[in-house]
Design a protein around this motif. Structure first.
Motif, PDB file in Angstrom:
ATOM      1  N   THR A 181     -14.018 -19.947   2.027  1.00 31.43           N
ATOM      2  CA  THR A 181     -14.496 -20.388   3.337  1.00 31.43           C
ATOM      3  C   THR A 181     -15.408 -21.593   3.193  1.00 31.43           C
ATOM      4  OG1 THR A 181     -14.307 -18.141   4.206  1.00 31.43           O
ATOM      5  CG2 THR A 181     -15.730 -19.668   5.423  1.00 31.43           C
ATOM      6  N   HIS A 213     -15.309 -23.812   0.854  1.00 32.28           N
ATOM      7  CA  HIS A 213     -14.428 -24.939   0.532  1.00 32.28           C
ATOM      8  C   HIS A 213     -13.747 -25.454   1.798  1.00 32.28           C
ATOM      9  CE1 HIS A 213     -10.705 -26.837  -0.996  1.00 32.28           C
ATOM     10  NE2 HIS A 213     -11.531 -27.291  -1.922  1.00 32.28           N
ATOM     11  N   HIS A 214     -13.222 -24.546   2.598  1.00 31.32           N
ATOM     12  CA  HIS A 214     -12.563 -24.932   3.852  1.00 31.32           C
ATOM     13  C   HIS A 214     -13.532 -25.699   4.764  1.00 31.32           C
ATOM     14  CE1 HIS A 214     -10.473 -24.718   7.678  1.00 31.32           C
ATOM     15  NE2 HIS A 214     -11.533 -24.113   8.163  1.00 31.32           N
ATOM     16  N   THR A 219     -13.346 -29.668   6.028  1.00 27.55           N
ATOM     17  CA  THR A 219     -12.992 -29.909   7.435  1.00 27.55           C
ATOM     18  C   THR A 219     -14.206 -30.251   8.294  1.00 27.55           C
ATOM     19  OG1 THR A 219     -13.126 -27.534   7.923  1.00 27.55           O
ATOM     20  CG2 THR A 219     -10.953 -28.426   7.320  1.00 27.55           C
TER      21      THR A 219
END
Length: 196
Positions: free
Chosen positions: A165, A167-168, A172
């Motif tokens: 999460t 990393h995401h 983004t």
């Protein structure tokens, strides 16, 4: 401004911190070697004296910040049995967002040559998200042995969820976007509870 020919102490960190400020303030497009050295208050050619170019500089900046967070994650095991599990985990996952983490991740994505250098360094064993995930897994296992995390908790899956999460969100999120840290704090609470 440091005069020419005079050593600049902690030059890498000084240049890295300057780059983070530029990207946070003006976005990845504003990052140039001249902008970095101007922001750092040092000689214009200093970045190229220490790095083979801007792509190497960006790659080294990303790798340095990954390594710092991995070091913090490895220190988790020493915290087993102290504080709360939630607070200990939050300190590590939120460290990924400190010092312009989302902006720096976005910067690496805009420079394909830097992305390749980062990937090659990680494949060669440089600490990155995998090292952080491993440290979180080890910490949770230590806390399970102490009874502070339920035995049925899948420590590797929780570590993967936290690091994945993070990393995401890093990949983004952009300068000016909503702060991703509250989402990470909520996820830690959902995965390990608020009282542990």
């Amino acid at each position: 401004m440091s005069p020419r020919g005079v050593a600049t102490p902690d030059v890498r960190e000084r240049l890295f911190a300057a780059a983070e400020r530029i990207v946070e303030k003006d976005g990845p497009g504003a990052l140039t070697s001249r902008a970095v050295t101007t922001e750092a208050g040092c000689a214009k050619g200093l970045l190229h004296t220490h790095f083979a170019g801007l792509d190497q500089f960006v790659a080294e900046l990303c790798l340095d910040r990954f390594a710092r967070t991995a070091t913090k994650a490895r220190a988790l095991s020493a915290l087993a049995g102290q504080g709360t599990v939630r607070e200990n985990l939050e300190a590590v996952v939120l460290a990924l967002f400190a010092s312009g983490g989302p902006a720096i991740s976005g910067l690496a994505m805009t420079r394909p040559a830097a992305t390749v250098r980062v990937r090659e360094a990680l494949e060669a064993g440089a600490p990155g998200f995998a090292a952080i995930q491993e440290a979180v897994t080890d910490y949770l296992t230590d806390e399970q042995e102490r009874g502070r995390v339920a035995a049925e908790v899948d420590a590797p899956a929780v570590a993967l969820a936290l690091v994945g999460t993070a990393h995401h969100l890093l990949m983004t999120t952009w300068p000016g976007a909503p702060d991703p840290r509250p989402a990470m704090t909520r996820l830690v609470t959902v995965l390990v509870g608020s009282g542990t």
